[in-house]
Structures are given as structure tokens and as C-alpha cells.
Design a protein around this motif. Structure first.
Motif, mmCIF file in Angstrom:
data_model
loop_
_atom_site.group_PDB
_atom_site.id
_atom_site.type_symbol
_atom_site.label_atom_id
_atom_site.label_comp_id
_atom_site.label_asym_id
_atom_site.label_seq_id
_atom_site.Cartn_x
_atom_site.Cartn_y
_atom_site.Cartn_z
ATOM 1 N N THR A 115 0.841 -1.200 0.000
ATOM 2 C CA THR A 115 0.000 0.000 0.000
ATOM 3 C C THR A 115 0.877 1.251 0.000
ATOM 4 O O THR A 115 2.100 1.184 0.207
ATOM 5 C CB THR A 115 -0.899 0.034 1.245
ATOM 6 N N SER A 116 0.255 2.398 -0.204
ATOM 7 C CA SER A 116 0.997 3.661 -0.194
ATOM 8 C C SER A 116 1.688 3.883 1.146
ATOM 9 O O SER A 116 2.839 4.351 1.207
ATOM 10 C CB SER A 116 0.054 4.825 -0.498
ATOM 11 N N SER A 117 1.000 3.560 2.244
ATOM 12 C CA SER A 117 1.595 3.778 3.563
ATOM 13 C C SER A 117 2.784 2.855 3.784
ATOM 14 O O SER A 117 3.787 3.256 4.400
ATOM 15 C CB SER A 117 0.547 3.571 4.668
ATOM 16 N N GLU A 118 2.709 1.632 3.279
ATOM 17 C CA GLU A 118 3.822 0.688 3.429
ATOM 18 C C GLU A 118 5.018 1.115 2.587
ATOM 19 O O GLU A 118 6.159 1.090 3.055
ATOM 20 C CB GLU A 118 3.361 -0.716 3.039
ATOM 21 N N VAL A 119 4.763 1.530 1.340
ATOM 22 C CA VAL A 119 5.853 1.989 0.480
ATOM 23 C C VAL A 119 6.527 3.216 1.092
ATOM 24 O O VAL A 119 7.762 3.296 1.169
ATOM 25 C CB VAL A 119 5.337 2.317 -0.942
ATOM 26 N N GLY A 120 5.715 4.177 1.543
ATOM 27 C CA GLY A 120 6.270 5.396 2.120
ATOM 28 C C GLY A 120 7.088 5.125 3.369
ATOM 29 O O GLY A 120 8.158 5.717 3.563
ATOM 30 N N ASP B 227 4.608 -9.512 6.146
ATOM 31 C CA ASP B 227 6.057 -9.299 6.219
ATOM 32 C C ASP B 227 6.409 -7.863 6.593
ATOM 33 O O ASP B 227 7.413 -7.619 7.275
ATOM 34 C CB ASP B 227 6.732 -9.687 4.898
ATOM 35 N N ILE B 228 5.575 -6.920 6.186
ATOM 36 C CA ILE B 228 5.833 -5.513 6.527
ATOM 37 C C ILE B 228 5.542 -5.273 8.008
ATOM 38 O O ILE B 228 6.295 -4.581 8.705
ATOM 39 C CB ILE B 228 5.000 -4.560 5.656
ATOM 40 N N ARG B 229 4.443 -5.863 8.497
ATOM 41 C CA ARG B 229 4.140 -5.744 9.923
ATOM 42 C C ARG B 229 5.254 -6.359 10.762
ATOM 43 O O ARG B 229 5.687 -5.783 11.771
ATOM 44 C CB ARG B 229 2.800 -6.407 10.241
ATOM 45 N N GLU B 230 5.737 -7.514 10.344
ATOM 46 C CA GLU B 230 6.809 -8.181 11.086
ATOM 47 C C GLU B 230 8.082 -7.335 11.083
ATOM 48 O O GLU B 230 8.789 -7.264 12.094
ATOM 49 C CB GLU B 230 7.083 -9.559 10.492
#
Length: 332
Positions: free
Chosen positions: A9-14, A119-122
């Protein structure tokens, strides 16, 4: 069974992009610190900090490569000279690390609720956990050496008491109520943060190569000094101590260990963190005079931050962050 690939998502990329930029800078900073540190205990803390920064850069690089996303330029060996003379003392390396971990915990805590893929949360949960460990290690060494800066002590409450008058919110005229524990906490913390910023940019002003960058750092030092005076007056009126400055931890050298680009980015990070700290303090400070000062000081460093971004743009040092598609360009 085929597994559906979930895009970032945009928030993850940012968040990943910002994580890479910041930690690539910290890799440079801590390589230099480790080349200068003499104290064995402090060296272990700095090694821990460098290891975490390198891990974060590697994780983000792997994720972006898997997604086909460009890897940020960030900061490289071209932005640091580990052979330059010592700019800061060993004790300052510890103060700096403690301050950076405090900021990182706030940043990661704000990011985590906006991550979705497992994986991003981890990754960001691991960032929080490992940064907490570094924060703890740094605090323990500061305490063991007797140089940790504790917030002031206040009397314990002996009984519960309810606020009965609107005077609790007053502050501009007449008798003022004593500061609350929360107000003391934020005043003390923001003075410490400004002291750290003042020391950092004192060193940067000595070694920056570009005249406009040097002048920017000198202006920042004056802003920090003035804001420290504004916040300190509230503690002194309540007979509470204020943190001492750390400018004495800066060594008198002119050969820069860092590129102007890195030093300007570090300053922009600290300025952004300061604005966030003031916002948090504002929400926890019911007294109108304190709240008004936080609003005014926040606006002042907001303008300083804008000028810093303009300098980065002028020198072509500002990477454009991930952004939404330009609809007008797509229609051409």
C-alpha cells in the motif's frame, strides 16, 4: 495452490522508503562514530546501533527488489569520511544514540498501525523491539557512567484531589498553578531535544563546506537557544532544574566527517521530530500560556524546516519520495 501476491500500500511503500533513507544515514554516522570511540562500553552500544541500521537497510532492499520498486539512493560511503578528526566526544555518542532511539520508537509506533502485509508488519514490529533493546542498553550505560539526564523529582500524591476551578487552565495573568507531571515531562524532554540539536548543528556549522549550509546551521543554533530559554523559564518558575547544554561535547575541528547533504538531512530529521514533540506536548499541557508557546515555537521551527528543504532542493540533494500517479500527465 497458487498464492495471490498482495501489493504494498501507499503507507507501506512510504514507510519503507523513509526507513531506508534514515538508516542508510545512520550507517554512515555510526561507522564514523566507531572509528573514533575509545570507551569499550560505549563502543558496544554503537556497534549494536550500526548492526540494526544495516539490518534495516538490507530488509528494505530485499522487499523493494521483490516488488520491482526502485531502491532509494539514500546515503553511501561518499557521504562519510571515517578518517576525519573527532567531532564529538564519546559521551556525546551515547546522548545522540539515546535521542535517536527515542525518535525512532515514536516513528515506528506511528507507522505500525498503517501496515497490512504480514512481512511488513513483522519488519516494523522487529524495528520496535530491537530499538527498545538499543534504548535500554544505551540508558543502562548512561546510568552506569553517571551521565544520564533524569527528569526532575516531584512530591508523591498523598490523596486524590479533583480539579474544581477553571483556573487550572489559566496561565496568562494572575497566579499560576504549579506544573503538572506531564507538563514537566514534556518541557524537560523538549529542552533536552533542543540541547542535542544545538550541539549537533554547532558541530555541523564548524565543518560544512557550503556557505549557505553553514549559515543555515548557525541560524538553527540560535533558534534552539531561544526556544530553550522559553521552555526553561517554566521549570525555573517552579523551582525545578533544567537540563544542561551539550555544546561542550563538540570538538574544535574544521574537517568534515560528513557530506553537507547528510548533515542537512540529519538536521531536517531532528527538526521534524521537534515539531512532532511540540504537538504531543501541546496536547498534554492544559495551561494556556504553555500551549500558546508551543504553538508559536512549532511555527518557528516549521519555517526553519521549510528553508532546509529549499536548501536540499537547491543543491539537488532531496530525493522525491514515493507519490501518487500524476493524472494530468497520464492523460497527455
Amino acid at each position: 495452490m497458487e498464492t495471490h501476491h498482495i501489493r504494498l500500500t501507499s503507507s507501506e511503500v512510504g514507510a519503507l522508503w523513509a526507513n531506508y533513507i534514515a538508516d542508510s544515514m545512520f550507517v554512515c554516522v555510526y561507522k564514523y562514530y566507531l572509528a573514533k570511540v575509545e570507551d569499550a562500553e560505549i563502543k558496544k552500544v554503537l556497534e549494536h546501533a550500526l548492526d540494526l541500521a544495516q539490518q534495516h537497510v538490507q530488509v528494505v532492499t530485499k522487499i523493494f527488489k521483490g516488488e520491482g520498486h526502485a531502491i532509494p539512493l539514500g546515503f553511501t560511503e561518499n557521504d562519510v569520511n571515517v578518517d576525519s578528526p573527532r567531532l564529538f566526544s564519546d559521551e556525546f555518542f551515547l546522548f545522540y544514540t539515546k535521542n535517536m532511539t527515542k525518535g525512532a520508537l515514536v516513528t515506528y509506533g506511528a507507522i505500525l498501525p498503517h501496515t497490512f502485509r504480514n512481512d511488513i508488519r513483522e519488519h516494523f514490529m522487529s524495528c520496535i523491539s530491537s530499538t527498545m533493546e538499543l534504548f535500554n542498553d544505551t540508558t543502562n550505560v548512561l546510568l552506569s557512567k553517571g551521565i544520564e539526564v533524569r527528569s526532575p523529582y516531584i512530591p508523591y500524591l498523598q490523596e486524590v484531589d479533583m480539579v474544581e476551578k477553571q483556573h487550572f487552565l489559566a496561565g496568562w495573568w494572575g497566579e499560576q498553578r504549579p506544573l503538572t507531571a506531564a507538563e514537566i515531562t514534556h518541557l524537560y524532554s523538549n529542552i533536552q531535544t533542543n540541547n542535542m540539536g544545538s550541539a549537533v548543528i554547532t558541530g555541523f556549522a564548524q565543518v560544512a563546506k557550503s556557505k549557505d549550509v553553514r549559515e543555515y546551521f548557525r541560524r538553527g543554533k540560535e533558534i534552539a537557544k531561544k526556544q530553550i530559554e522559553v521552555l526553561t523559564k517554566y521549570l525555573h518558575k517552579n523551582d525545578l532544574p533544567a537540563p544542561v547544554t551539550w555544546d561542550a561535547q563538540v570538538q574544535d575541528i574544521t574537517e568534515s566527517p560528513f557530506s553537507d547533504k547528510l548533515m542537512l538531512y540529519q538536521t531536517s530529521m531532528m527538526t521534524a521530530a521537534g515539531m512532532g514533540n511540540y504537538g504531543t506536548a501541546l496536547s498534554a499541557s492544559p495551561r494556556r500560556d504553555i500551549a500558546a508557546d508551543y504553538v508559536r515555537l512549532q511555527g518557528e521551527i516549521g519555517l526553519y524546516a521549510e528553508d532546509g528543504l529549499n536548501l536540499q532542493i537547491k543543491h539537488a540533494w532531496l530525493e522525491r519520495p514515493p507519490h501518487a500517479a500524476d493524472g494530468d500527465q497520464l492523460m497527455k
